[in-house]
Design a protein around this motif. Structure first.
Motif, PDB file in Angstrom:
ATOM      1  N   ARG A  72      36.588  38.601  46.046  1.00 35.43           N
ATOM      2  CA  ARG A  72      38.044  38.696  45.863  1.00 35.43           C
ATOM      3  C   ARG A  72      38.398  39.148  44.450  1.00 35.43           C
ATOM      4  O   ARG A  72      39.317  39.934  44.262  1.00 35.43           O
ATOM      5  CB  ARG A  72      38.705  37.352  46.189  1.00 35.43           C
ATOM      6  N   ARG A  73      37.670  38.665  43.459  1.00 36.58           N
ATOM      7  CA  ARG A  73      37.930  39.095  42.080  1.00 36.58           C
ATOM      8  C   ARG A  73      37.644  40.581  41.908  1.00 36.58           C
ATOM      9  O   ARG A  73      38.365  41.292  41.231  1.00 36.58           O
ATOM     10  CB  ARG A  73      37.102  38.273  41.099  1.00 36.58           C
ATOM     11  N   ARG A  92      37.828  42.893  44.251  1.00 33.75           N
ATOM     12  CA  ARG A  92      38.926  43.609  44.915  1.00 33.75           C
ATOM     13  C   ARG A  92      40.184  43.606  44.063  1.00 33.75           C
ATOM     14  O   ARG A  92      40.882  44.613  43.974  1.00 33.75           O
ATOM     15  CB  ARG A  92      39.212  42.995  46.285  1.00 33.75           C
ATOM     16  N   MET A  93      40.491  42.480  43.425  1.00 28.30           N
ATOM     17  CA  MET A  93      41.683  42.396  42.574  1.00 28.30           C
ATOM     18  C   MET A  93      41.551  43.338  41.382  1.00 28.30           C
ATOM     19  O   MET A  93      42.504  44.007  41.006  1.00 28.30           O
ATOM     20  CB  MET A  93      41.911  40.960  42.093  1.00 28.30           C
ATOM     21  N   ARG A  94      40.361  43.408  40.773  1.00 24.19           N
ATOM     22  CA  ARG A  94      40.144  44.329  39.647  1.00 24.19           C
ATOM     23  C   ARG A  94      40.321  45.770  40.097  1.00 24.19           C
ATOM     24  O   ARG A  94      40.910  46.586  39.404  1.00 24.19           O
ATOM     25  CB  ARG A  94      38.762  44.124  39.034  1.00 24.19           C
ATOM     26  N   GLN A  95      39.815  46.106  41.275  1.00 23.25           N
ATOM     27  CA  GLN A  95      39.951  47.468  41.787  1.00 23.25           C
ATOM     28  C   GLN A  95      41.422  47.799  42.028  1.00 23.25           C
ATOM     29  O   GLN A  95      41.885  48.876  41.685  1.00 23.25           O
ATOM     30  CB  GLN A  95      39.158  47.636  43.076  1.00 23.25           C
ATOM     31  N   ARG A  96      42.174  46.869  42.608  1.00 25.11           N
ATOM     32  CA  ARG A  96      43.605  47.110  42.845  1.00 25.11           C
ATOM     33  C   ARG A  96      44.356  47.236  41.535  1.00 25.11           C
ATOM     34  O   ARG A  96      45.209  48.089  41.384  1.00 25.11           O
ATOM     35  CB  ARG A  96      44.206  45.973  43.669  1.00 25.11           C
ATOM     36  N   THR A  97      44.035  46.395  40.558  1.00 26.57           N
ATOM     37  CA  THR A  97      44.696  46.435  39.263  1.00 26.57           C
ATOM     38  C   THR A  97      44.421  47.757  38.565  1.00 26.57           C
ATOM     39  O   THR A  97      45.295  48.331  37.934  1.00 26.57           O
ATOM     40  CB  THR A  97      44.219  45.267  38.379  1.00 26.57           C
TER      41      THR A  97
END
Length: 107
Positions: free
Chosen positions: A22-23, A25-30
């Protein structure tokens, strides 16, 4: 160990792997967030043209030289200036126009 007893180490490792995914994925989205404006400064009346994978942006400079600024991009975020399309007074002659005559000249 009885079959109905759950190994907490396995559970803990599984939860850590879920959190790590999840972290990521969040970094990729950010990293994909685009901040406006993508072109700093004054770039009025933008017109965009796509040619294959390339994007070209033309903006007005009204009476000032160069008359039309051009930019190039592949991702609509990072723009590289190409220069001006109307870069001489011959191409942007506003003599007789009741506004400032461009390129520093007045009528």
């Amino acid at each position: 160990m009885p079959a109905n007893v759950f190994d907490t180490t396995v559970l803990f490792d599984h939860l850590l792997s879920i959190i790590a995914r999840r972290r990521r994925r969040m970094r990729q989205r950010t990293a994909q967030v685009v901040r406006n404006p993508v072109l700093a400064g004054s770039h009025p009346d933008p017109s965009i043209l796509r040619v294959g994978a390339d994007f070209y942006l033309a903006t007005s400079t009204f009476e000032w030289c160069p008359g039309v600024r051009l930019h190039h991009s592949r991702d609509l975020v990072h723009w590289r200036p190409l220069g001006g399309a109307l870069d001489s007074t011959r191409l942007l002659d506003l003599t007789g126009v009741p506004t400032p005559a461009g390129c520093g000249r007045r009528t």
